[in-house]
Design a protein around this motif. Structure first.
Motif, mmCIF file in Angstrom:
data_model
loop_
_atom_site.group_PDB
_atom_site.id
_atom_site.type_symbol
_atom_site.label_atom_id
_atom_site.label_comp_id
_atom_site.label_asym_id
_atom_site.label_seq_id
_atom_site.Cartn_x
_atom_site.Cartn_y
_atom_site.Cartn_z
ATOM 1 N N ARG A 7 0.835 -1.200 0.000
ATOM 2 C CA ARG A 7 0.000 0.000 0.000
ATOM 3 C C ARG A 7 0.874 1.256 0.000
ATOM 4 N NH1 ARG A 7 -5.250 0.613 1.313
ATOM 5 N NH2 ARG A 7 -5.304 -1.444 2.297
ATOM 6 N N ARG A 8 1.921 1.267 0.799
ATOM 7 C CA ARG A 8 2.806 2.438 0.849
ATOM 8 C C ARG A 8 3.495 2.660 -0.502
ATOM 9 N NH1 ARG A 8 -0.197 3.269 4.189
ATOM 10 N NH2 ARG A 8 0.040 2.903 6.427
ATOM 11 N N SER A 9 3.842 1.570 -1.162
ATOM 12 C CA SER A 9 4.480 1.715 -2.476
ATOM 13 C C SER A 9 3.509 2.316 -3.493
ATOM 14 C CB SER A 9 4.995 0.364 -2.980
ATOM 15 O OG SER A 9 3.934 -0.489 -3.408
ATOM 16 N N LEU A 10 2.233 1.976 -3.365
ATOM 17 C CA LEU A 10 1.228 2.543 -4.266
ATOM 18 C C LEU A 10 1.023 4.032 -3.992
ATOM 19 C CD1 LEU A 10 -1.452 -0.310 -4.178
ATOM 20 C CD2 LEU A 10 0.247 0.128 -5.965
ATOM 21 N N GLU A 11 1.000 4.402 -2.725
ATOM 22 C CA GLU A 11 0.864 5.815 -2.381
ATOM 23 C C GLU A 11 2.061 6.612 -2.891
ATOM 24 O OE1 GLU A 11 -1.703 5.127 1.752
ATOM 25 O OE2 GLU A 11 0.477 5.387 1.814
ATOM 26 N N ALA A 12 3.253 6.021 -2.759
ATOM 27 C CA ALA A 12 4.451 6.693 -3.275
ATOM 28 C C ALA A 12 4.409 6.804 -4.795
ATOM 29 C CB ALA A 12 5.705 5.930 -2.834
ATOM 30 N N ARG A 13 3.870 5.799 -5.447
ATOM 31 C CA ARG A 13 3.773 5.827 -6.909
ATOM 32 C C ARG A 13 2.825 6.929 -7.361
ATOM 33 N NH1 ARG A 13 5.175 1.227 -9.866
ATOM 34 N NH2 ARG A 13 4.827 1.396 -12.124
ATOM 35 N N ALA A 14 1.702 7.080 -6.653
ATOM 36 C CA ALA A 14 0.761 8.143 -7.001
ATOM 37 C C ALA A 14 1.412 9.521 -6.848
ATOM 38 C CB ALA A 14 -0.484 8.039 -6.123
ATOM 39 N N ARG A 15 2.215 9.691 -5.809
ATOM 40 C CA ARG A 15 2.916 10.969 -5.637
ATOM 41 C C ARG A 15 3.941 11.177 -6.744
ATOM 42 N NH1 ARG A 15 2.748 9.240 -0.184
ATOM 43 N NH2 ARG A 15 4.889 8.445 -0.349
ATOM 44 N N ALA A 16 4.675 10.115 -7.080
ATOM 45 C CA ALA A 16 5.707 10.232 -8.115
ATOM 46 C C ALA A 16 5.103 10.537 -9.479
ATOM 47 C CB ALA A 16 6.523 8.938 -8.181
ATOM 48 N N ARG A 17 3.884 10.035 -9.741
ATOM 49 C CA ARG A 17 3.212 10.283 -11.012
ATOM 50 C C ARG A 17 2.384 11.571 -10.983
ATOM 51 N NH1 ARG A 17 6.256 6.626 -11.484
ATOM 52 N NH2 ARG A 17 5.940 4.619 -12.554
ATOM 53 N N ASP A 18 2.419 12.254 -9.843
ATOM 54 C CA ASP A 18 1.702 13.517 -9.659
ATOM 55 C C ASP A 18 0.189 13.351 -9.826
ATOM 56 O OD1 ASP A 18 1.555 16.220 -9.043
ATOM 57 O OD2 ASP A 18 1.731 16.862 -11.132
ATOM 58 N N VAL A 19 -0.334 12.242 -9.304
ATOM 59 C CA VAL A 19 -1.784 12.019 -9.332
ATOM 60 C C VAL A 19 -2.312 11.712 -7.935
ATOM 61 C CG1 VAL A 19 -1.946 11.286 -11.747
ATOM 62 C CG2 VAL A 19 -1.431 9.590 -9.976
ATOM 63 N N GLU A 20 -1.575 12.120 -6.894
ATOM 64 C CA GLU A 20 -2.030 11.812 -5.544
ATOM 65 C C GLU A 20 -3.355 12.486 -5.214
ATOM 66 O OE1 GLU A 20 0.947 15.244 -4.945
ATOM 67 O OE2 GLU A 20 0.557 13.608 -6.352
ATOM 68 N N ASP A 21 -3.696 13.564 -5.956
ATOM 69 C CA ASP A 21 -4.989 14.214 -5.730
ATOM 70 C C ASP A 21 -6.128 13.485 -6.446
ATOM 71 O OD1 ASP A 21 -3.938 14.932 -8.240
ATOM 72 O OD2 ASP A 21 -5.120 16.774 -8.308
ATOM 73 N N ARG A 22 -5.792 12.493 -7.261
ATOM 74 C CA ARG A 22 -6.807 11.776 -8.035
ATOM 75 C C ARG A 22 -6.902 10.296 -7.650
ATOM 76 N NH1 ARG A 22 -6.212 14.425 -14.093
ATOM 77 N NH2 ARG A 22 -5.702 16.519 -13.371
ATOM 78 N N VAL A 23 -5.964 9.811 -6.863
ATOM 79 C CA VAL A 23 -5.945 8.410 -6.439
ATOM 80 C C VAL A 23 -6.158 8.376 -4.932
ATOM 81 C CG1 VAL A 23 -4.620 6.273 -6.327
ATOM 82 C CG2 VAL A 23 -4.379 7.788 -8.308
ATOM 83 N N HIS A 24 -7.230 7.722 -4.490
ATOM 84 C CA HIS A 24 -7.627 7.740 -3.084
ATOM 85 C C HIS A 24 -7.678 6.311 -2.551
ATOM 86 C CE1 HIS A 24 -8.821 11.810 -4.161
ATOM 87 N NE2 HIS A 24 -9.559 11.282 -5.137
ATOM 88 N N PHE A 25 -7.110 6.110 -1.368
ATOM 89 C CA PHE A 25 -7.066 4.791 -0.743
ATOM 90 C C PHE A 25 -7.948 4.774 0.499
ATOM 91 C CE2 PHE A 25 -3.135 5.186 -3.097
ATOM 92 C CZ PHE A 25 -3.000 3.942 -3.699
ATOM 93 N N ASP A 26 -8.722 3.706 0.646
ATOM 94 C CA ASP A 26 -9.553 3.504 1.825
ATOM 95 C C ASP A 26 -9.260 2.106 2.349
ATOM 96 O OD1 ASP A 26 -11.493 3.150 3.741
ATOM 97 O OD2 ASP A 26 -13.098 4.064 2.583
ATOM 98 N N ALA A 27 -8.547 2.036 3.471
ATOM 99 C CA ALA A 27 -8.087 0.748 3.996
ATOM 100 C C ALA A 27 -9.072 0.103 4.957
ATOM 101 C CB ALA A 27 -6.735 0.933 4.686
ATOM 102 N N ARG A 28 -10.281 0.646 5.067
ATOM 103 C CA ARG A 28 -11.263 0.090 5.994
ATOM 104 C C ARG A 28 -11.938 -1.163 5.429
ATOM 105 N NH1 ARG A 28 -15.571 4.479 6.551
ATOM 106 N NH2 ARG A 28 -15.142 4.596 4.297
ATOM 107 N N PHE A 29 -12.426 -1.989 6.357
ATOM 108 C CA PHE A 29 -13.353 -3.039 5.949
ATOM 109 C C PHE A 29 -14.722 -2.393 5.809
ATOM 110 C CE2 PHE A 29 -16.746 -5.967 7.082
ATOM 111 C CZ PHE A 29 -16.559 -6.940 6.120
ATOM 112 N N LEU A 30 -15.347 -2.553 4.671
ATOM 113 C CA LEU A 30 -16.629 -1.908 4.404
ATOM 114 C C LEU A 30 -17.772 -2.905 4.538
ATOM 115 C CD1 LEU A 30 -15.663 0.228 1.275
ATOM 116 C CD2 LEU A 30 -15.771 0.969 3.660
#
Length: 279
Positions: A135-158
């Motif tokens: 998960r952390r690697s994905l968050e870092a990838r979104a920042r590196a691709r400059d799309v962290e404002d468009r990629v949202h993570f929700d780690a809860r059980f729904l």
């Protein structure tokens, strides 16, 4: 346990590997031999049992993976901020989320604003072994691709209500999985029964279920192909509606009441069949 039973038994196979290890093959062969009937959730899995494991056709039945009825959530009526893409389920390597993130960057470069939601806990086995590294690697990838404002993570059980709301708000469900072995996907079934257009990599269950028009298939580990498919859904007149109608046609046979009815019918046949007789 199966060999000790004096009543008919039904074994349900969620996964049928095309390339099992010798031990996996031995165990499954013994389970199949001891079972009265075997259920697979797709035709692909049934074909593998017959062609690879040599199982008798009379012993194998196809009953799909069931899904809750999320159709009441309806379709989003013009999402503010742009189309919404959803991936949900247990998170871990092999889900292909990194390729979806790269696709979001490609869409941005083409001037298309898309919000991508990734919902779900990290798989317990992955969490115990690696923690939240993926998960952390994905968050870092979104920042590196400059799309962290468009990629949202929700780690809860729904729960069912929250998941229904999330699916209802989505315009497209994206399954960017890496696996070529996956013959059953509960998330795929739930997306189709909810009437959502689906974009998926070409794993066996997706190829089988989406071939009638409910979704678009893309190459695995190919962000450019994912981006092209998303652009088609969001810009091609009538495509999203046609996909939703195709999904709606499939839904009745995939909902839990229909699945339960199929199991009741199979159980009735087994209880009326003399021991040792062909089903």
């Amino acid at each position: 346990m199966l060999e000790a039973l004096f009543v008919p038994s039904i074994v349900v196979l969620h996964t049928v590997l095309a390339h099992p290890t010798p031990r996996q093959r031995m165990i499954l062969d013994e389970v199949i031999a001891a079972a009265t009937a075997v259920v697979t959730m797709t035709q692909t899995a049934r074909s593998r049992l017959l062609d690879i494991y040599g199982t008798s056709p009379e012993k194998v039945f196809v009953i799909p993976h069931g899904a809750a009825d999320y159709r009441v959530a309806g379709s989003p009526a013009g999402n503010a901020g742009g189309p919404k893409v959803l991936t949900w389920g247990l998170l871990g390597p092999g889900k292909g989320i990194e390729h979806a993130i790269d696709a979001m960057a490609l869409l941005r470069d083409h001037g298309l604003r898309v919000d991508y939601q990734v919902a779900g806990q990290t798989h317990p086995r992955v969490l115990g072994r690696d923690g939240e590294v993926y998960r952390r690697s994905l968050e870092a990838r979104a920042r590196a691709r400059d799309v962290e404002d468009r990629v949202h993570f929700d780690a809860r059980f729904l729960g069912a209500g929250a998941l229904s709301h999330l699916i209802g708000a989505a315009d497209v469900v994206l399954l960017p999985y890496d696996s070529l072995e996956q013959v059953t996907s509960g998330v795929l079934i739930e997306a189709v029964t909810a009437g959502k257009p689906v974009i998926s990599t070409c794993f066996p269950h997706a190829v089988e279920l989406l071939g009638g028009g409910a979704g678009l298939l893309v190459e695995r580990q190919d962000p450019a192909d994912i981006a092209r498919a998303l652009r088609r859904v969001f810009t091609e007149p009538g495509l999203s509606a046609r996909m939703s109608r195709s999904s709606g046609d499939l839904a009745p046979q995939l909902l839990w009441p229909a699945v339960a009815s199929s199991y009741r019918e199979l159980a009735s046949v087994l209880t009326m069949t003399p021991a040792g007789a062909a089903i």
